[in-house]
Design an enzyme around this catalytic site. Sequence first.
Site, mmCIF file in Angstrom:
data_model
loop_
_atom_site.group_PDB
_atom_site.id
_atom_site.type_symbol
_atom_site.label_atom_id
_atom_site.label_comp_id
_atom_site.label_asym_id
_atom_site.label_seq_id
_atom_site.Cartn_x
_atom_site.Cartn_y
_atom_site.Cartn_z
ATOM 1 N N ASP A 1 2.188 -11.108 7.355
ATOM 2 C CA ASP A 1 2.633 -10.328 6.186
ATOM 3 C C ASP A 1 3.988 -9.671 6.445
ATOM 4 O O ASP A 1 4.575 -9.084 5.544
ATOM 5 C CB ASP A 1 1.598 -9.258 5.817
ATOM 6 C CG ASP A 1 1.243 -8.356 6.983
ATOM 7 O OD1 ASP A 1 0.849 -8.886 8.039
ATOM 8 O OD2 ASP A 1 1.385 -7.123 6.856
ATOM 9 N N GLY B 1 0.814 -1.218 0.000
ATOM 10 C CA GLY B 1 0.000 0.000 0.000
ATOM 11 C C GLY B 1 0.842 1.259 0.000
ATOM 12 O O GLY B 1 0.373 2.327 -0.373
HETATM 13 P P1 AMP Z 1 2.834 -2.804 7.863
HETATM 14 O O1 AMP Z 1 2.447 -2.075 9.085
HETATM 15 O O2 AMP Z 1 4.014 -2.211 7.176
HETATM 16 O O3 AMP Z 1 3.040 -4.249 8.045
HETATM 17 O O4 AMP Z 1 1.634 -2.597 6.830
HETATM 18 C C1 AMP Z 1 0.423 -3.298 6.889
HETATM 19 C C2 AMP Z 1 -0.407 -2.992 5.655
HETATM 20 O O5 AMP Z 1 -0.842 -1.635 5.684
HETATM 21 C C3 AMP Z 1 0.337 -3.155 4.348
HETATM 22 O O6 AMP Z 1 -0.572 -3.647 3.385
HETATM 23 C C4 AMP Z 1 0.749 -1.744 4.008
HETATM 24 O O7 AMP Z 1 0.960 -1.578 2.636
HETATM 25 C C5 AMP Z 1 -0.428 -0.943 4.510
HETATM 26 N N1 AMP Z 1 -0.071 0.447 4.855
HETATM 27 C C6 AMP Z 1 0.611 0.857 5.945
HETATM 28 N N2 AMP Z 1 0.766 2.191 5.932
HETATM 29 C C7 AMP Z 1 0.182 2.650 4.799
HETATM 30 C C8 AMP Z 1 0.016 3.946 4.212
HETATM 31 N N3 AMP Z 1 0.488 5.050 4.776
HETATM 32 N N4 AMP Z 1 -0.655 4.011 3.047
HETATM 33 C C9 AMP Z 1 -1.144 2.903 2.453
HETATM 34 N N5 AMP Z 1 -1.010 1.671 2.945
HETATM 35 C C10 AMP Z 1 -0.369 1.535 4.109
HETATM 36 MG MG MG Z 2 4.429 -4.868 6.488
#
Ligand code: AMP
Ligand code: MG
Length: 488
Positions: free
Chosen positions: A249, A89
């Site tokens: 993930d 994302g």
């Molecule tokens: P994470 O916390 O990095 O494991 O992210 C979990 C999910 O949320 C993943 O699919 C990321 O791509 C999405 N995500 C986290 N922050 C953002 C953001 N600022 N914009 C879009 N998607 C996000």
């Molecule tokens: Mg992640």
Amino acid sequence: MVRFPFDNSYARLPEGFFSNAQPARVETPQLLAFNAELADQLSIEHQAAKEDELARLFSGQQLAEGAQPIAQAYAGHQFGQFVPQLGDGRAILLGEVVNDRGERYDVQLKGAGRTAFSRGGDGLAPIGPVLREFLVSEAMHALGVPTTRALAAVTTGLTVMRDRPLPGAILTRVAASHLRIGTVQFFAARDNREALHTLVDYTLKRHYPSEPIDTTPAMALLKAVCEQQARLVAKWMSLGFIHGVMNTDNMTLSGETIDYGPCAFMDQYSPQTRFSSIDHGGRYAYGNQPIIAQWNLARLAEALLQAEDQPDASFEEAKTLIEAFKPRYEQCWLANFNRKLGLSNVEEGDKERIDRLLALMQAGAADFTQTFRALSHWLGSANLAVFPEGLQAVAELPSWLTEWRQRLSQQSEDLETVARAMEQVNPYVIPRNHKVEAALSAAEQGDLEPFEQMLAAVRRPYDGSESLAEYSEPAPAQERVYQTFCGT
Ligand code: AMP
Ligand code: MG
């Protein structure tokens, strides 16, 4: 002109594995950090590059020849809840480089704008989390932990809205790949067996080309991932590292550490230690990490079983592999901790000895990293004053030390040699939370010096030089960090 040896194998996979993406336009990208040594390792030709070209490249404003920006699809269990579609994302894979040694790495921009998987998010990243990942992933690499790495960081000139407006930034992340347990789950959730077969074959070929296939490909992959994760989590534990968001993930199929959000290094030893502001129940606390890894691998096993022509036939095998994770992890843990104690083999009673030391540390609220570093000093001086104060006061410490020295004396090496070897596995410098926070706050205000100094320090974790003393101390009471935030 910067040249990347791109060869984008993931983008050649069938439709459904990814979605094309374009980095968002930004007006004034500026280079914050560039990891030239890593660029060399990737066989990226950058010697003639000027700063503004690097800033344009690593903000996605100029696409290097051969880049093919995409966002990868994946699912995942987040804090135990299955989410069938997550995906990149706020990350865009520029492509894969293959270096002169034939090694393949993903090059990914993190924070370069929205993609097909952004859901409600803005796809952006503030400067703090970007530099935090830069610092901690480079520290982990220097500590010998398999990890994604940081190639560059830029500011975008955009303001990112979080709890307050913050300067926007982009991290360029390098990974053996970004394939995760969640990638397998994505296709399992859609009951797409053809895609699962493709993914299993692709992953085996990319990460485990010499893994013997004496079973089905899916079970061979499960076995290989279990092994890498057992080693990885045992490494984390031996350094007091707390990942903070061990969702499926955020667990790679390659066995590299990924996604440095609310991660932190433990100071005082306690298995319950957690820092993440979103981890209310302590699901991802320090002491839970091995069991969570096993839980995640069980989710991988379930997903992989869906690739099987005869899932019932593979079920017992999958179960055996998941059960074998615990003893294999414990074996790695014991080998690591014994090495921290200067012991080159494992004998009866060693595990109990480590457990007793950890209990003493907990009783004395002793700093985990400092205690291990002090042990080698004690070997030279037999002076209890080398230990953290709280530990000095624990009555059972002297008898533990005497017994440990006896165990060491059964080895052929002299104690001086043992002490030197211990200093190569027990770090002096780790990225301590209060120093990380201080470096990031300064960077938010435009002062990069604390970040740069700290980066230089964490790249020399074992050398113990006096000039790095400020990075070796736990936080003074008023600077102690109790909570960390994803900040995304
Ligand atoms: P994470 O916390 O990095 O494991 O992210 C979990 C999910 O949320 C993943 O699919 C990321 O791509 C999405 N995500 C986290 N922050 C953002 C953001 N600022 N914009 C879009 N998607 C996000
Ligand atoms: Mg992640």
